[in-house]
Structures are given as structure tokens and as C-alpha cells.
Write a protein that holds these residues in place. Structure first.
Motif, mmCIF file in Angstrom:
data_model
loop_
_atom_site.group_PDB
_atom_site.id
_atom_site.type_symbol
_atom_site.label_atom_id
_atom_site.label_comp_id
_atom_site.label_asym_id
_atom_site.label_seq_id
_atom_site.Cartn_x
_atom_site.Cartn_y
_atom_site.Cartn_z
ATOM 1 N N UNK A 10 0.805 -1.224 0.000
ATOM 2 C CA UNK A 10 0.000 0.000 0.000
ATOM 3 C C UNK A 10 0.837 1.272 0.000
ATOM 4 N N UNK A 11 2.168 1.139 -0.073
ATOM 5 C CA UNK A 11 3.009 2.331 -0.206
ATOM 6 C C UNK A 11 2.804 2.948 -1.583
ATOM 7 N N UNK A 12 2.905 4.252 -1.655
ATOM 8 C CA UNK A 12 2.720 4.948 -2.932
ATOM 9 C C UNK A 12 4.070 5.134 -3.620
ATOM 10 N N UNK A 13 4.109 4.836 -4.890
ATOM 11 C CA UNK A 13 5.307 5.049 -5.687
ATOM 12 C C UNK A 13 5.417 6.527 -6.052
ATOM 13 N N UNK A 14 6.636 7.036 -6.253
ATOM 14 C CA UNK A 14 6.825 8.469 -6.559
ATOM 15 C C UNK A 14 6.473 8.767 -8.022
ATOM 16 N N UNK A 15 5.193 8.944 -8.295
ATOM 17 C CA UNK A 15 4.723 9.091 -9.672
ATOM 18 C C UNK A 15 5.199 10.384 -10.328
ATOM 19 N N UNK A 16 5.633 11.354 -9.531
ATOM 20 C CA UNK A 16 6.116 12.611 -10.108
ATOM 21 C C UNK A 16 7.571 12.536 -10.548
ATOM 22 N N UNK A 17 8.265 11.452 -10.185
ATOM 23 C CA UNK A 17 9.687 11.338 -10.523
ATOM 24 C C UNK A 17 9.878 11.265 -12.033
ATOM 25 N N UNK A 18 10.912 11.957 -12.541
ATOM 26 C CA UNK A 18 11.173 12.033 -13.981
ATOM 27 C C UNK A 18 12.162 10.968 -14.419
#
Length: 262
Positions: free
Chosen positions: A38-46
């Protein structure tokens, strides 16, 4: 049913948990998965994809569950074996085309989009057979480290061999970027992967009961699997508990009939 499984694990797994608690062959330091469901992945990472296009990690999420693997493209053995195993497994899950995405991310910040493109080309036939989309990404060290931390993927670089020590396995993430399931090793059961993808598509996360049952089985790091012997003990205990429950219900009904006759 949840209470029954919890009681079953406590009753049947106490002896085996005792011997399986300290792993006989612990994973090397900084080369293991720490499961963070349930941890969130860093979707804003480029990152940069295999075509050379700059993209956010979130560009590969949104509509489908994602099979995510971390490794590096010049890995001499493990990473290619893992990718082969994942793609071969996905070919057998029986889901419709484009039902999921496969995403590989290099943990080596010196690798380029050209490295990713060459690696992707070598998987062409397997990708076509699996029926999904494959994207291979490269990125800078801060973005790679942020993704690895969120995934619980611990690794280290050996300067002498110029190689990375890292765990074998992959994770399944929901369309909104939450970690849903982990799979360890390099060979997997298509049925289990299919269920994980279906769960992730619906936004469901691996249940606490699943995790408890896995804790009560013995993990073999040499094969990356849970031993059949331990799971056989759990199944036997389950059958014994079920038999005891049936016997108790039969006795209750029998005593009820006797009272009614009296």
C-alpha cells in the motif's frame, strides 16, 4: 473466515514459525526486498523511456495495473533471467491484451535510453507473446533512489566487479501507483500473478491474512519460494481444524435432538 484463518495460523504454525523465524540464509545487507504494501510510488519522478522521451513515472499509470521490476540492463545474469521469467509467466495468465503494463527501471544512473532500447529489442518475441506493454526506463540517481525506497528495494554497488547486488523479484502496483503484491524469485505461478493483476486492477491490496500465512511458512532464499513442506503442515492443520469443527457441530445437533426427544 478471516478469524478462522488467523486461529488456524496460530494453532498450526507455532512450531514451524519457531524454526523458521531466523532464516538459515539471510539476504545480504542492502540486497533485499522489504515489503511495503500500500506504499505509494513516486509518480512525479522524472525518467527517460527506451525511445529517449522524458516522462514522469506516473505517465505509465492511470488505467492499468503495472508490473514493476528494478534492475540494470548490463546485468550479466540475474536481471535477464528475471525478465524472461516474468514475461513467460505473463504469457500464461490468460488476460486480454493491454490489460497491464510491464515497467522496468534501471538502478544504474549511468545507463542511457540506448541501453534500454537494446535490451527491449532482445525481449521482442517474449513481449509479443505476453500480450502486454513493455517500457524500460533510465533516470538520475535521486529519482532511482526515491523509487527504490518506496518499493522497499535495497541494493548496493560493488566497485570491484562494477556490478550491483540486488534482490530478485517484482511487484504489482495498482493503476493509481500503490504497491499491491510482491513476488520473489525468478519463476512464478501464472495463476498467482493473474490473481494479483486482477486484484490490483480493482485497487485491492494483499490482505493481512495472506501475509500472516506467508510468515508462518518457511522462505527458502535459495529458490525464492516458500517451502511446500511448511504449507503442507498448514493445510493439514486446516483439515484437522475443519474436522474438529464438523465433529463439534454434529455433537451439538445430536445433543439437541436428545433434549427434544426427552
Amino acid at each position: 473466515m478471516t478469524r478462522l484463518l488467523l486461529v488456524l495460523c496460530l494453532l498450526s504454525a507455532a512450531p514451524q514459525c519457531a524454526w523458521s523465524q531466523p532464516l538459515a540464509y539471510p539476504a545480504p545487507p542492502q540486497a533485499q526486498f522489504r515489503q511495503q504494501l500500500d506504499a505509494r510510488l513516486p509518480l512525479a519522478a522524472a525518467f527517460t523511456d527506451d525511445s529517449g522521451r522524458r516522462a514522469r513515472l506516473g505517465d505509465f499509470f492511470g488505467t492499468q495495473p503495472v508490473v514493476l521490476m528494478l534492475g540494470y540492463y548490463h546485468c550479466p545474469n540475474l536481471c535477464s533471467t528475471l525478465m524472461d521469467g516474468v514475461l513467460e509467466t505473463l504469457a500464461g495468465v490468460g488476460l486480454p491484451p493491454r490489460a497491464y503494463r510491464v515497467l522496468g527501471v534501471s538502478i544504474d544512473p549511468t545507463e542511457s535510453a540506448a541501453s534500454a532500447a537494446r535490451k527491449k529489442a532482445s525481449y521482442g518475441a517474449l513481449v509479443a507473446h505476453a500480450g502486454g506493454e513493455l517500457h524500460l526506463l533510465t533516470g538520475a540517481a535521486p529519482q532511482i533512489q526515491a523509487l527504490a525506497r518506496s518499493a522497499g528495494f535495497e541494493y548496493s554497488y560493488d566497485a570491484a566487479s562494477r556490478q550491483y547486488a540486488h534482490p530478485a523479484g517484482f511487484l504489482v502496483a495498482t493503476p493509481d501507483g500503490r504497491i499491491s503484491h510482491y513476488f520473489m524469485g525468478v519463476r512464478f505461478d501464472p495463476r498467482d500473478v493473474r490473481l494479483a493483476l486482477v486484484d490490483a486492477a480493482a485497487g485491492r491490496i494483499g490482505s493481512p491474512v495472506d501475509r500472516l500465512l506467508l510468515m508462518c511458512s518457511h522462505y527458502d532464499p535459495a529458490t525464492g519460494r516458500y517451502s511446500a513442506a511448511a504449507m503442507t503442515l498448514v493445510r493439514a492443520a486446516c483439515l484437522a481444524l475443519l474436522a474438529a469443527l464438523v465433529l463439534w457441530m454434529w455433537r451439538v445437533r445430536k445433543s439437541g435432538r436428545r433434549r427434544a426427544e426427552a
